[in-house]
Design a protein around this motif. Structure first.
Motif: not given
Length: 473
Positions: A43-63
């Protein structure tokens, strides 16, 4: 060849073996922390970096996708350069990946270093269990290899707790998520500097023709007479394999090896299709959908981490006393049963009844406890036990690659499936997959408890075609 080895009596070598296990399993701790930390940091990561829902899923799953690649590549590097060398390299990759994430100025840079972290997570998942299995006496192999799974779930639980503490202290800062991620650099340092003083796998050394070095390692972690007897057994098998070993894809043409690899892939995939990581990644969301308030779900979700640790603690206590197949069948029976109870509770209990979310929570927690006490550690243990020496890390890498791909399917598919179908049908799907797993285990999975790695290999090869590695008899 089958030998009766001298008993492994307690002594100074036992303490040395325990230290080796503690240091190596920092790789498991990092695995757990880096997969669990995103739960609170998102949640704070999304707010700080301006991540959309699609970007959020990408950043989580890429690991997770990085972990799949890391498992495959890490297995090959481990066979080529050694288990200890590979763990040292992975510790450095953990450091680079962690610091890169902490300092990331934008989400694309964060995603890049999350992928790097994934490489380390996957490499550790393929290398550490093999290292522990090859350095352990067969009587203690179950409990020592399972310590890695203890560290994984402890790392996940620690991530949940540390996230909560850091958020309470620095929650008003936009960059609070960076502090959460930075904590992971400490066990990475411990892993690197600790492994500098740890020995190489004696079985890998034998495979490289370094028998004197292998005996020296065994003498550190066995009684003298046990070390001599064990080195003779490993030497015998290594001589049998020396003529035509490739340690790669061509070995999958050997029927009994291909059978073992398919068993390993099935174990890894069915472990993930229990849905355990849907709970670890999305437990708070699931509990909110069940009827908890947002704050209540966050608190209740910590029970999943706690019961993961309790489950694995029970598992490690009984691992060396119960056959692997028996525990696997019992584990999948329990998880399938609790999947059904979660689904039936969500389907039949009225939403107006205040006890409904608590009932679902109880069954989810019991599922997590059953999973982590049986299936979770047993799959990693079996993957470290069932493959021939010279292709062990390569074969584990292939299986763990498939495990991580299954993990990614669950991680990406769980939220939209729950949204489209609801909680009840989703858990009925998990129950159906559990029934399929029971059939698979009953028909294909071999027993390994009470045998050395070499005894198991020779017996399985004899029972399933009698053809050795590289195609010879």
């Amino acid at each position: 060849m089958s030998t009766t080895l001298p008993a492994d009596r307690p002594g100074p070598h036992s303490r040395r073996l325990g230290l080796v296990a503690v240091i190596a399993t920092f790789g498991g701790l990092l695995f757990g922390y880096d997969t669990g930390v995103v739960n609170g940091a998102l949640e704070p990561m999304k707010s700080d970096l301006g991540m959309s829902a699609v970007v959020e899923g990408f950043v989580v799953s890429i690991l997770v996708f990085g972990a799949a690649v890391g498992a495959l590549v890490g297995g090959r590097l481990s066979d080529r350069w050694g288990r200890r060398h590979n763990i040292l390299l992975l510790a450095l990759v953990f450091m680079v990946g962690t610091l890169g994430c902490v300092l990331a100025p934008s989400w694309p840079v964060l995603a890049l270093f999350r992928f790097v972290l994934g490489l380390a997570v996957g490499g550790a998942s393929a290398t550490v269990p093999v290292y522990l299995s090859e350095i352990s006496p067969f009587e203690k192999r179950g409990s020592l290899v399972t310590r890695n799974e203890v560290m994984i779930v402890s790392g996940q639980f620690a991530a949940f707790v540390i996230n909560a503490v850091i958020f309470r202290i620095w929650g008003e800062h936009d960059s609070v998520w960076r502090f959460m991620l930075l904590v992971a650099v400490l066990p990475a340092f411990a892993l690197f500097f600790g492994m500098l003083r740890m020995p190489e796998s004696p079985r890998w050394l034998i495979a490289q023709g370094r028998e004197a070095d292998a005996l020296a390692v065994l003498q550190q972690v066995r009684t003298p007479e046990r070390a001599e007897a064990e080195i003779a057994e490993v030497r015998h098998l290594s001589e049998e394999e020396a003529q035509s070993q490739t340690g790669g894809w061509s070995d999958l043409g050997v029927p009994w090896i291909r059978r073992l690899v398919l068993v390993g892939i099935g174990l890894g995939v069915f472990q993930q299709f229990t849905g355990i990581n849907s709970i670890m990644y999305y437990g708070t969301q699931l509990l909110t959908d069940s009827g908890f308030s947002a704050d209540g779900a966050i608190v209740a979700n910590t029970l999943n981490g706690l019961f993961s640790v309790l489950g694995i603690t029970v598992g490690i206590l009984i691992m060396n006393k119960v056959d692997r197949r028996t525990m696997l069948l019992a584990g999948f029976s329990l998880t399938t049963f609790f999947h059904l109870l979660v689904g039936l509770s969500a389907l039949l209990l009225p939403d107006t009844w205040g006890g409904k979310p608590w009932m679902i929570l109880v069954f989810v927690v019991l599922f997590v406890f059953s999973m982590q006490g049986t299936i979770g550690p047993l799959v990693w243990l079996l993957l470290s036990e069932i493959f021939p020496l010279k292709i062990r890390s390569f074969a584990v890498g292939v299986c763990v690659f498939c495990l991580w791909i299954a993990n990614a399917v669950v991680a990406l598919g769980f939220p939209p499936v729950v949204e489209a179908l609801g909680i009840a049908p989703t858990f009925f799907v998990f129950a159906a997959l559990g029934l399929a797993a029971l059939v698979f285990i009953h028909r294909t999975v071999p027993e390994t408890r009470g045998r050395t790695l070499e005894e198991f290999e020779e017996e399985f090869r004899r029972e399933h075609g009698g053809v050795g590695v590289g195609g010879r008899r």
